[in-house]
Design a protein around this motif. Structure first.
Motif, PDB file in Angstrom:
ATOM      1  N   PRO A   1     -27.567 -24.021  23.843  1.00 46.45           N
ATOM      2  CA  PRO A   1     -26.373 -24.074  23.348  1.00 46.45           C
ATOM      3  C   PRO A   1     -25.998 -22.793  22.385  1.00 46.45           C
ATOM      4  CG  PRO A   1     -27.147 -26.411  23.173  1.00 46.45           C
ATOM      5  CD  PRO A   1     -28.442 -25.056  23.725  1.00 46.45           C
ATOM      6  N   ILE A   2     -24.838 -22.156  22.389  1.00 50.28           N
ATOM      7  CA  ILE A   2     -24.642 -20.988  21.557  1.00 50.28           C
ATOM      8  C   ILE A   2     -23.223 -21.533  20.480  1.00 50.28           C
ATOM      9  CG2 ILE A   2     -25.251 -19.363  23.212  1.00 50.28           C
ATOM     10  CD1 ILE A   2     -22.293 -19.191  24.143  1.00 50.28           C
ATOM     11  N   GLU A   3     -23.180 -22.759  20.438  1.00 57.16           N
ATOM     12  CA  GLU A   3     -21.936 -23.088  19.410  1.00 57.16           C
ATOM     13  C   GLU A   3     -22.479 -22.500  18.138  1.00 57.16           C
ATOM     14  OE1 GLU A   3     -23.442 -25.063  21.931  1.00 57.16           O
ATOM     15  OE2 GLU A   3     -21.547 -25.270  22.916  1.00 57.16           O
ATOM     16  N   SER A   4     -23.801 -22.556  17.621  1.00 56.56           N
ATOM     17  CA  SER A   4     -23.693 -22.093  16.249  1.00 56.56           C
ATOM     18  C   SER A   4     -23.404 -20.711  15.733  1.00 56.56           C
ATOM     19  CB  SER A   4     -25.506 -22.117  15.948  1.00 56.56           C
ATOM     20  OG  SER A   4     -25.940 -21.038  16.702  1.00 56.56           O
ATOM     21  N   LEU A   5     -22.998 -19.972  17.039  1.00 50.96           N
ATOM     22  CA  LEU A   5     -22.620 -18.641  16.735  1.00 50.96           C
ATOM     23  C   LEU A   5     -20.992 -18.306  16.942  1.00 50.96           C
ATOM     24  CD1 LEU A   5     -24.841 -16.717  19.134  1.00 50.96           C
ATOM     25  CD2 LEU A   5     -24.988 -16.959  16.677  1.00 50.96           C
ATOM     26  N   ARG A   6     -20.275 -19.633  16.845  1.00 50.96           N
ATOM     27  CA  ARG A   6     -18.832 -19.642  17.015  1.00 50.96           C
ATOM     28  C   ARG A   6     -18.475 -19.251  15.462  1.00 50.96           C
ATOM     29  NH1 ARG A   6     -16.710 -21.540  21.542  1.00 50.96           N
ATOM     30  NH2 ARG A   6     -18.022 -23.004  22.868  1.00 50.96           N
ATOM     31  N   GLY A   7     -17.097 -18.281  15.638  1.00 47.85           N
ATOM     32  CA  GLY A   7     -16.803 -17.866  14.298  1.00 47.85           C
ATOM     33  C   GLY A   7     -17.531 -16.815  13.580  1.00 47.85           C
ATOM     34  N   LYS A   8     -18.600 -16.153  14.262  1.00 53.40           N
ATOM     35  CA  LYS A   8     -19.464 -15.278  13.601  1.00 53.40           C
ATOM     36  C   LYS A   8     -19.280 -13.787  14.515  1.00 53.40           C
ATOM     37  CE  LYS A   8     -23.224 -18.145  11.868  1.00 53.40           C
ATOM     38  NZ  LYS A   8     -24.556 -18.332  11.598  1.00 53.40           N
ATOM     39  N   LYS A   9     -19.430 -12.784  13.714  1.00 56.71           N
ATOM     40  CA  LYS A   9     -19.552 -11.527  14.612  1.00 56.71           C
ATOM     41  C   LYS A   9     -20.686 -11.179  15.107  1.00 56.71           C
ATOM     42  CE  LYS A   9     -18.240  -6.697  14.197  1.00 56.71           C
ATOM     43  NZ  LYS A   9     -17.656  -5.351  13.363  1.00 56.71           N
ATOM     44  N   VAL A  10     -21.155 -11.178  16.207  1.00 55.54           N
ATOM     45  CA  VAL A  10     -22.461 -11.039  16.656  1.00 55.54           C
ATOM     46  C   VAL A  10     -22.753  -9.801  17.363  1.00 55.54           C
ATOM     47  CG1 VAL A  10     -24.038 -12.107  18.388  1.00 55.54           C
ATOM     48  CG2 VAL A  10     -22.480 -13.467  17.057  1.00 55.54           C
ATOM     49  N   ILE A  11     -23.942  -9.146  17.191  1.00 54.57           N
ATOM     50  CA  ILE A  11     -24.457  -8.063  17.945  1.00 54.57           C
ATOM     51  C   ILE A  11     -25.472  -8.513  18.576  1.00 54.57           C
ATOM     52  CG2 ILE A  11     -25.593  -5.784  17.725  1.00 54.57           C
ATOM     53  CD1 ILE A  11     -24.068  -5.489  15.024  1.00 54.57           C
ATOM     54  N   VAL A  12     -25.695  -8.010  20.028  1.00 54.41           N
ATOM     55  CA  VAL A  12     -26.632  -8.150  20.975  1.00 54.41           C
ATOM     56  C   VAL A  12     -27.372  -6.863  21.138  1.00 54.41           C
ATOM     57  CG1 VAL A  12     -27.427  -9.105  23.173  1.00 54.41           C
ATOM     58  CG2 VAL A  12     -25.579 -10.121  22.061  1.00 54.41           C
ATOM     59  N   VAL A  13     -28.703  -6.861  20.912  1.00 50.15           N
ATOM     60  CA  VAL A  13     -29.455  -5.750  20.957  1.00 50.15           C
ATOM     61  C   VAL A  13     -30.457  -5.884  22.267  1.00 50.15           C
ATOM     62  CG1 VAL A  13     -31.231  -4.167  20.147  1.00 50.15           C
ATOM     63  CG2 VAL A  13     -29.587  -5.270  18.534  1.00 50.15           C
ATOM     64  N   GLY A  14     -30.212  -4.995  23.318  1.00 48.92           N
ATOM     65  CA  GLY A  14     -30.861  -5.000  24.649  1.00 48.92           C
ATOM     66  C   GLY A  14     -30.201  -4.423  25.660  1.00 48.92           C
ATOM     67  N   ALA A  15     -30.825  -4.233  26.831  1.00 53.99           N
ATOM     68  CA  ALA A  15     -30.114  -3.749  28.035  1.00 53.99           C
ATOM     69  C   ALA A  15     -30.575  -4.565  29.362  1.00 53.99           C
ATOM     70  CB  ALA A  15     -30.569  -2.074  28.306  1.00 53.99           C
ATOM     71  N   GLY A  16     -31.264  -5.692  29.200  1.00 54.09           N
ATOM     72  CA  GLY A  16     -31.619  -6.442  30.479  1.00 54.09           C
ATOM     73  C   GLY A  16     -30.496  -7.461  30.758  1.00 54.09           C
ATOM     74  N   SER A  17     -30.970  -8.275  31.640  1.00 50.41           N
ATOM     75  CA  SER A  17     -30.041  -9.494  31.962  1.00 50.41           C
ATOM     76  C   SER A  17     -29.825 -10.542  31.129  1.00 50.41           C
ATOM     77  CB  SER A  17     -30.837 -10.239  33.284  1.00 50.41           C
ATOM     78  OG  SER A  17     -31.823 -10.461  32.840  1.00 50.41           O
ATOM     79  N   SER A  18     -30.747 -10.820  30.201  1.00 48.44           N
ATOM     80  CA  SER A  18     -30.423 -11.552  28.965  1.00 48.44           C
ATOM     81  C   SER A  18     -29.628 -11.206  27.906  1.00 48.44           C
ATOM     82  CB  SER A  18     -31.875 -11.777  27.996  1.00 48.44           C
ATOM     83  OG  SER A  18     -33.031 -12.533  28.933  1.00 48.44           O
ATOM     84  N   ALA A  19     -29.521  -9.770  27.964  1.00 49.54           N
ATOM     85  CA  ALA A  19     -28.653  -9.110  26.894  1.00 49.54           C
ATOM     86  C   ALA A  19     -27.259  -9.108  27.618  1.00 49.54           C
ATOM     87  CB  ALA A  19     -28.860  -7.756  26.611  1.00 49.54           C
ATOM     88  N   THR A  20     -26.922  -8.695  28.557  1.00 48.50           N
ATOM     89  CA  THR A  20     -25.724  -8.782  29.443  1.00 48.50           C
ATOM     90  C   THR A  20     -25.037 -10.340  29.391  1.00 48.50           C
ATOM     91  OG1 THR A  20     -26.603  -8.603  31.464  1.00 48.50           O
ATOM     92  CG2 THR A  20     -25.908  -6.399  30.272  1.00 48.50           C
ATOM     93  N   ASP A  21     -25.973 -10.962  29.856  1.00 48.28           N
ATOM     94  CA  ASP A  21     -25.466 -12.381  30.120  1.00 48.28           C
ATOM     95  C   ASP A  21     -25.135 -13.022  29.025  1.00 48.28           C
ATOM     96  OD1 ASP A  21     -26.512 -11.785  32.938  1.00 48.28           O
ATOM     97  OD2 ASP A  21     -27.557 -13.730  33.005  1.00 48.28           O
ATOM     98  N   LEU A  22     -26.030 -12.820  27.724  1.00 49.72           N
ATOM     99  CA  LEU A  22     -25.440 -13.503  26.639  1.00 49.72           C
ATOM    100  C   LEU A  22     -24.225 -13.093  26.056  1.00 49.72           C
ATOM    101  CD1 LEU A  22     -26.584 -15.866  24.942  1.00 49.72           C
ATOM    102  CD2 LEU A  22     -27.971 -14.389  23.717  1.00 49.72           C
ATOM    103  N   ALA A  23     -24.153 -11.759  26.098  1.00 49.60           N
ATOM    104  CA  ALA A  23     -23.021 -11.137  25.696  1.00 49.60           C
ATOM    105  C   ALA A  23     -21.691 -11.600  26.357  1.00 49.60           C
ATOM    106  CB  ALA A  23     -23.202  -9.534  25.719  1.00 49.60           C
ATOM    107  N   ALA A  24     -21.760 -11.583  27.527  1.00 46.98           N
ATOM    108  CA  ALA A  24     -20.641 -12.045  28.431  1.00 46.98           C
ATOM    109  C   ALA A  24     -20.241 -13.251  28.107  1.00 46.98           C
ATOM    110  CB  ALA A  24     -20.936 -11.861  29.836  1.00 46.98           C
ATOM    111  N   LEU A  25     -21.253 -14.341  27.998  1.00 45.48           N
ATOM    112  CA  LEU A  25     -21.108 -15.654  27.544  1.00 45.48           C
ATOM    113  C   LEU A  25     -20.417 -15.838  26.194  1.00 45.48           C
ATOM    114  CD1 LEU A  25     -24.282 -17.197  29.050  1.00 45.48           C
ATOM    115  CD2 LEU A  25     -21.918 -17.554  29.915  1.00 45.48           C
ATOM    116  N   LEU A  26     -20.920 -15.173  25.324  1.00 51.70           N
ATOM    117  CA  LEU A  26     -20.296 -15.277  23.978  1.00 51.70           C
ATOM    118  C   LEU A  26     -19.053 -14.750  23.912  1.00 51.70           C
ATOM    119  CD1 LEU A  26     -23.271 -13.906  21.874  1.00 51.70           C
ATOM    120  CD2 LEU A  26     -22.426 -16.179  21.840  1.00 51.70           C
ATOM    121  N   HIS A  27     -18.621 -13.524  24.552  1.00 47.71           N
ATOM    122  CA  HIS A  27     -17.213 -13.128  24.696  1.00 47.71           C
ATOM    123  C   HIS A  27     -16.372 -13.922  25.502  1.00 47.71           C
ATOM    124  CE1 HIS A  27     -13.718 -10.214  25.752  1.00 47.71           C
ATOM    125  NE2 HIS A  27     -13.999 -10.591  26.903  1.00 47.71           N
ATOM    126  N   GLU A  28     -16.617 -14.684  26.466  1.00 46.86           N
ATOM    127  CA  GLU A  28     -15.719 -15.670  27.159  1.00 46.86           C
ATOM    128  C   GLU A  28     -15.433 -16.893  26.433  1.00 46.86           C
ATOM    129  OE1 GLU A  28     -17.551 -14.002  31.444  1.00 46.86           O
ATOM    130  OE2 GLU A  28     -18.046 -15.713  30.862  1.00 46.86           O
TER     131      GLU A  28
END
Length: 419
Positions: free
Chosen positions: A171-198
């Protein structure tokens, strides 16, 4: 108080795809064993459910003795959308499939946490968090990647509320309301960034890579393409296909070549083709940026970014930084391993050196899964690779005279699929 007296021929540590597959084959051959761990643990607890598997769906099946309960079978019997190649397998569906596999082929999974593994009178003594100790003649460690999460050394001093690894998220609920930076170039980075954005979380993606590598969208391949680069369960190409099919032959190569194959750039950071439209043009991408340093400012974390040319500097402030910086195998990070056992394990770049039977230099101590990649090649890093050690070890262990023959023979697995 410890509960003494339990003993078993084979103890399997870990209940992910490798541990479950091995158990399915051990049960089929009547090998006395116990399996410990959370079924599909990190897959369901440490990855957001909206993620997509990079591997082809046909290559994402666990291994049963008759090859009858595949991901395709699971989806077909439940009228769920599925295609071997042209659509991705969602993580949530893979977890559901894995749990159905466990219910059918490994109902004996015990949800116990191993706290210590040390030499014992039967070979090994395993101590668990609930107080039970188990003596085992052989131990198969199938812990997956989760214990080997890698953070850059500069980030290790940051407090947990400001910094985390991508492998720590279900679950990524703990990140709601925060400004987040994801560091990385693989699938974990892009998948997580997309899910947070959405989900409405302001997020940026930072990577030292000058571009993001997305796989090509799957499509029917012409005959010439299939001949020039045959498809395998871990990618396309003749070398990759050989690695996928013949890990026992890969083990016979010289050490330097084995390690290069296991860590080939072919299997480096890349993302699912289906994530490209959810990332590019939707999320701020800071490509070709190296992180020079971190510091905390008023409860936030500041990154000092430097461009490829080494001259352009850019400060970036966020409430939280997620490092999608992968995993590095290092068996010293398996906290349950007794120091005397660790000192006896011969290693190849911090991974155990294994025999043809996946056995370390400590007799009776076996390792399967990603930790075996430096000995058996890159297939060990994929779900597709679970069938190799499952079949080999079940055959090998069934041929070894048992410690004590069980008074009742284990039943072979029924062929009816549980709904």
């Amino acid at each position: 108080m410890a509960r003494l007296g339990s003993s078993v021929d084979v103890a399997v540590i870990g209940a992910g795809p490798y541990g479950l597959s091995l158990t399915a084959h051990l049960r089929s051959r009547g090998v006395e064993h116990r399996i410990f761990g959370e079924s599909m643990g990190p897959w369901k607890s440490n990855m957001p459910s909206g993620m997509l598997l990079k591997s082809y769906p046909w290559a994402s099946s666990l291994s049963d003795p008759r090859l009858e309960f595949t991901a395709r079978t699971y989806c077909t019997e439940r009228a769920l959308p599925y295609h071997d190649e042209l659509m991705p397998l969602p993580l949530s569906r893979f977890v559901e499939y894995g749990e159905a596999f466990q219910a059918r082929y490994a109902p004996n999974v015990e949800r116990k946490t191993l706290t210590a593994l040390e030499p014992g009178p039967a070979g090994f003594r395993a101590s668990f968090a609930d107080g039970e100790t188990v003596d085992a003649r052989r131990v198969v460690v199938a812990v997956g990647l989760y214990p080997f999460k890698h953070l850059p050394p500069e980030a290790e001093h940051l407090p947990a509320d400001l910094c985390s690894h991508s492998g720590e998220y279900g679950p990524i609920e703990s990140l709601r309301g925060k400004k987040v930076i994801v560091v990385g170039a693989g699938s974990s980075a892009t998948d997580l960034a997309a899910l947070l954005h959405e989900q409405g979380v302001p997020v940026s993606l930072v990577t030292r890579a000058s571009y993001l590598n997305f796989a090509c969208r799957p499509r029917p391949r012409a005959l010439f393409e299939r001949i020039a680069a045959p498809m395998s369960g871990i990618g396309n190409g003749w070398t990759t296909a050989a690695c996928a099919k013949y890990p026992q032959l890969i083990r016979l190569l010289n050490q330097d070549l084995r390690v290069r194959l296991a860590n080939s750039k072919i299997h480096g950071p890349s993302s699912s083709a289906f994530m490209k439209d959810r990332v590019v043009g939707k999320i701020p991408l800071l490509l070709g940026r190296a992180i020079q340093g971190f510091e905390t400012r008023n409860g936030k974390v500041a990154l000092d970014l430097v461009a490829d040319d080494g001259n352009s500097r850019q400060p970036l402030l966020a409430d939280h930084v997620i490092f999608a910086t992968g995993y590095k195998i290092d068996i010293t990070r398996l906290a349950f391993l007794n120091e005397s056992l660790l000192n006896r394990i011969c290693r190849v770049e911090r991974a155990p050196l294994l025999s043809a039977h996946y056995e370390s230099s400590v007799p009776g101590l076996h390792f399967i899964g990603p930790v075996a990649a430096n000995s058996f090649g890159p297939v060990c890093r994929f779900v597709y690779g679970a069938s190799h050690p499952a079949r080999h070890l079940a055959h090998y262990l069934s041929a070894v005279p048992p410690r004590i023959r069980p008074t009742t023979k284990l039943k072979t697995v029924e062929s009816t699929v549980l709904s």
